[in-house]
Design an enzyme around this catalytic site. Structure first.
Site, short mmCIF file in Angstrom:
data_model
loop_
_atom_site.label_atom_id
_atom_site.label_comp_id
_atom_site.label_asym_id
_atom_site.label_seq_id
_atom_site.Cartn_x
_atom_site.Cartn_y
_atom_site.Cartn_z
N ARG A 178 -23.28 -27.34 -61.55
CA ARG A 178 -22.11 -28.21 -61.68
C ARG A 178 -22.42 -29.64 -61.25
NH1 ARG A 178 -18.67 -24.04 -59.27
NH2 ARG A 178 -18.11 -25.27 -57.47
N ARG A 182 -29.35 -37.48 -61.15
CA ARG A 182 -29.56 -38.64 -62.04
C ARG A 182 -30.68 -39.54 -61.53
NH1 ARG A 182 -23.74 -39.59 -61.62
NH2 ARG A 182 -22.68 -38.26 -63.12
N ARG A 256 -14.38 -16.77 -51.75
CA ARG A 256 -14.35 -17.68 -50.61
C ARG A 256 -12.97 -18.30 -50.54
NH1 ARG A 256 -17.96 -17.30 -47.12
NH2 ARG A 256 -17.87 -19.52 -46.56
N ARG A 287 -16.31 -30.93 -45.62
CA ARG A 287 -16.00 -32.28 -46.06
C ARG A 287 -14.67 -32.75 -45.51
NH1 ARG A 287 -15.51 -30.63 -52.49
NH2 ARG A 287 -13.82 -29.15 -52.23
N GLU A 310 -12.08 -29.58 -44.37
CA GLU A 310 -12.16 -28.28 -45.05
C GLU A 310 -13.19 -27.38 -44.37
OE1 GLU A 310 -12.87 -28.55 -49.24
OE2 GLU A 310 -10.99 -29.58 -49.63
N TYR A 358 -15.06 -19.32 -61.86
CA TYR A 358 -14.65 -20.65 -61.41
C TYR A 358 -14.34 -21.46 -62.66
CZ TYR A 358 -14.15 -25.19 -59.48
OH TYR A 358 -13.61 -26.40 -59.15
N ASP A 360 -12.71 -25.09 -64.00
CA ASP A 360 -12.07 -26.37 -63.76
C ASP A 360 -10.74 -26.37 -64.51
OD1 ASP A 360 -13.61 -27.96 -62.05
OD2 ASP A 360 -15.08 -28.36 -63.63
P1 FAD Z 1 -4.08 -20.95 -60.45
O1 FAD Z 1 -3.82 -22.41 -60.43
O2 FAD Z 1 -4.68 -20.33 -59.24
O3 FAD Z 1 -2.70 -20.21 -60.77
C1 FAD Z 1 -2.54 -18.83 -60.65
C2 FAD Z 1 -1.15 -18.58 -60.12
O4 FAD Z 1 -0.87 -17.16 -60.16
C3 FAD Z 1 -0.97 -18.99 -58.65
O5 FAD Z 1 0.06 -19.96 -58.55
C4 FAD Z 1 -0.63 -17.69 -57.94
O6 FAD Z 1 0.33 -17.87 -56.91
C5 FAD Z 1 -0.05 -16.85 -59.07
N1 FAD Z 1 -0.15 -15.42 -58.80
C6 FAD Z 1 -1.24 -14.72 -58.41
N2 FAD Z 1 -0.91 -13.42 -58.23
C7 FAD Z 1 0.41 -13.31 -58.51
C8 FAD Z 1 1.33 -12.22 -58.49
N3 FAD Z 1 0.95 -11.00 -58.13
N4 FAD Z 1 2.61 -12.45 -58.84
C9 FAD Z 1 3.03 -13.70 -59.18
N5 FAD Z 1 2.19 -14.76 -59.22
C10 FAD Z 1 0.91 -14.57 -58.88
N6 FAD Z 1 -10.50 -28.09 -60.98
C11 FAD Z 1 -10.75 -29.32 -61.50
O7 FAD Z 1 -10.73 -29.49 -62.72
N7 FAD Z 1 -11.03 -30.38 -60.68
C12 FAD Z 1 -11.06 -30.27 -59.33
O8 FAD Z 1 -11.31 -31.25 -58.62
C13 FAD Z 1 -10.79 -29.00 -58.76
N8 FAD Z 1 -10.81 -28.83 -57.42
C14 FAD Z 1 -10.58 -27.60 -56.91
C15 FAD Z 1 -10.61 -27.45 -55.53
C16 FAD Z 1 -10.39 -26.21 -54.97
C17 FAD Z 1 -10.41 -26.06 -53.48
C18 FAD Z 1 -10.16 -25.08 -55.80
C19 FAD Z 1 -9.97 -23.73 -55.22
C20 FAD Z 1 -10.10 -25.23 -57.17
C21 FAD Z 1 -10.32 -26.49 -57.74
N9 FAD Z 1 -10.26 -26.69 -59.11
C22 FAD Z 1 -10.51 -27.91 -59.64
C23 FAD Z 1 -9.96 -25.56 -60.03
C24 FAD Z 1 -8.48 -25.47 -60.37
O9 FAD Z 1 -7.74 -25.17 -59.21
C25 FAD Z 1 -8.31 -24.37 -61.44
O10 FAD Z 1 -8.92 -24.80 -62.63
C26 FAD Z 1 -6.88 -24.03 -61.77
O11 FAD Z 1 -6.22 -23.65 -60.61
C27 FAD Z 1 -6.87 -22.89 -62.77
O12 FAD Z 1 -5.56 -22.57 -63.10
P2 FAD Z 1 -5.11 -21.04 -63.19
O13 FAD Z 1 -3.75 -21.08 -63.82
O14 FAD Z 1 -6.15 -20.22 -63.79
O15 FAD Z 1 -5.01 -20.54 -61.67
N1 UDP Z 2 -23.25 -28.90 -52.91
C1 UDP Z 2 -24.10 -29.20 -51.87
N2 UDP Z 2 -23.97 -30.41 -51.25
C2 UDP Z 2 -23.02 -31.31 -51.57
C3 UDP Z 2 -22.16 -31.00 -52.63
C4 UDP Z 2 -22.29 -29.78 -53.27
O1 UDP Z 2 -24.95 -28.40 -51.52
O2 UDP Z 2 -22.94 -32.39 -50.95
C5 UDP Z 2 -23.43 -27.60 -53.60
C6 UDP Z 2 -22.62 -26.49 -52.93
O3 UDP Z 2 -23.32 -25.27 -53.07
C7 UDP Z 2 -21.36 -26.48 -53.76
C8 UDP Z 2 -21.91 -26.75 -55.16
O4 UDP Z 2 -22.96 -27.68 -54.94
O5 UDP Z 2 -20.69 -25.24 -53.68
C9 UDP Z 2 -20.90 -27.29 -56.17
O6 UDP Z 2 -20.37 -28.48 -55.68
P1 UDP Z 2 -18.92 -28.98 -56.06
O7 UDP Z 2 -18.73 -30.34 -55.53
O8 UDP Z 2 -18.69 -28.73 -57.50
O9 UDP Z 2 -18.03 -27.98 -55.21
P2 UDP Z 2 -16.46 -27.95 -55.10
O10 UDP Z 2 -15.96 -29.35 -55.19
O11 UDP Z 2 -16.01 -27.10 -56.23
O12 UDP Z 2 -16.25 -27.35 -53.76
#
Ligand code: FAD
Ligand code: UDP
Length: 383
Positions: A178, A182, A256, A287, A310, A358, A360
């Protein structure tokens, strides 16, 4: 809406579920019931204004929108305008700050000398020679093949140990793929053509997507609490955890989770940037996010700032599952659930929890648009 009066039940109001609901109502003119066990829509992309500082905070971790996919970009632009935000990340290592992802500035700074792109490439090639010609099989080998061992040990090993607490030779190489590497001074985090943050915040996107009298939203409702009231022939789109759906009968998929530790600090600018990673293994958090920097276009007050540390750890049942660990054992367990899912004729499993991947945001939306065309629309049109 009583269970009999809707055409489809969408479990989960995140991007996957909201996209399906929006398409079904606006394109097919059919009735949708959307439930979510949380008390709000938006899934993990949910954001809210912190009342004390006025700063928009992403409750489930920083969400940066970026995509190479014009279809998804155009689709989402139907529900929000985007700011011109471009994400940049820095990483702290042994008291120094470096740009991340690893680029020519990081490499020159780390080795303490100016290098041309070719010189830096040659150095990294030398430092990754231990792998020979073998294809990398896991995160550690992939990282070493990309950046060599010294840079891996400085910027990746400690951070990854904190983030995953899993032997990096058991983690899939896709996690590290991911991050771009560069050999120029471009320090943008993402390489996608389209990037930005929603002008009015994330939650407003979901309010607009679901704003149709054909869509009823019920928050605070768990699917498993109402399951028995749903007619057996009703089409269900399930975006919750697939192992929970089958009552963990083929085992538990490992995830996780993150503990978010928020703090309101009495300075206008705490760290000078939105995200500072901490590569040192002895610093317990991975971070620090400072949310004001995501919206430099807003006129935020300058007395206080909202930061979040975090901490990553293994998820238990009661925790929010955030990152699929996806070890070889997980892959086997997931395959067992895929086979069981084949037998659930009226249920479509989608989203990051439903497919144990995972995703996005743009990938969740893209997958939902595809599922709408290939699975949902054909079935509802037949009904
Ligand atoms: P979710 O958004 O998780 O929605 C699923 C929903 O189902 C939840 O609201 C949950 O409550 C509900 N649900 C689950 N079980 C039940 C149940 N039994 N009954 C009723 N409801 C239920 N993506 C990016 O593009 N850019 C980012 O910078 C980025 N940062 C992230 C950072 C973190 C810490 C995490 C964890 C993810 C990040 N993502 C990011 C990914 C992004 O969150 C997901 O792409 C997005 O949430 C996917 O949408 P989804 O609908 O599949 O799941
Ligand atoms: N990672 C790392 N060092 C950094 C940033 C990322 O080792 O400073 C590694 C780490 O294993 C992480 C992965 O690269 O889980 C993907 O990074 P990303 O920033 O996409 O993680 P997210 O924002 O989804 O937590």
């Amino acid at each position: 809406m009583a269970p009999h009066f809707y055409d489809i039940l969408v479990v989960g109001a995140g991007f996957y579920g909201a996209t399906i609901a929006e398409r079904v109502a606006n394109v097919l003119g059919k009735r949708v019931l959307v439930i979510d066990r949380r008390d709000h829509i938006g899934g993990n992309a949910y954001s809210e204004i912190n009342p004390e500082t006025g700063i928009e905070v992403h409750r489930y971790g920083a969400h940066l929108f970026h995509t190479p996919n014009k279809l998804v970009w155009d689709y989402l632009n139907g529900f929000t305008a985007f700011t011109g935000y471009q994400h940049r990340v820095f990483t702290s290592f042994k008291g120094q700050v470096y740009p991340m992802p690893i680029n020519l500035a990081t490499i020159c700074q780390y080795f303490g000398k100016q290098m041309s792109p070719d010189e830096a490439r040659a150095l990294v090639r030398e430092q990754s020679a231990e792998l020979g010609d073998a294809a990398p099989r896991n995160l550690e080998e992939k990282a070493i093949s990309l950046i060599g061992r010294p840079l891996y040990e400085a910027f990746i090993r400690g951070y990854t140990a904190k983030q995953w607490q899993t032997d990096p030779t058991l983690l899939p190489e896709s996690i590290i793929s991911r991050l771009p590497v560069r050999y120029n001074f471009n320090n943008r985090y993402f390489s996608d053509k389209y990037e930005g943050l929603p002008v009015d915040g994330y939650t407003a996107i979901f309010e607009r997507m679901l704003d149709n009298p054909l869509i009823e939203i019920q928050t605070g409702v768990d699917y498993f609490a109402i399951k028995d009231t749903i007619p057996k022939d009703k089409l269900v789109v399930f975006t919750g955890p697939i192992d929970r759906y089958f009552d963990y009968r083929a085992g538990e998929l490992s995830w996780r989770t993150i503990d978010f530790e928020p703090e309101i600090v009495g300075v206008g600018d705490y760290q000078g940037t939105a995200v500072m990673n901490y590569a040192d293994e002895d610093i317990p958090f991975t971070r620090i996010l400072e949310f004001r920097h995501f919206n430099p276009e807003r006129n935020y007050q300058t007395e206080k700032s909202y930061i979040v540390r975090e901490y990553s750890r293994f998820a238990r049942h009661e925790d929010e599952p955030y990152y699929p660990i996806d070890t070889p054992e997980d892959k086997k367990v997931y395959q067992a659930y895929r086979s069981l899912a084949e037998g659930e004729e009226n249920v479509i499993f989608g989203g990051r929890l439903g497919t144990y991947r995972y995703l996005d945001m743009h990938q969740a939306i893209g997958a939902a648009l595809k599922a709408f065309d290939t699975e949902v629309q054909p079935r509802l049109s037949r009904a």
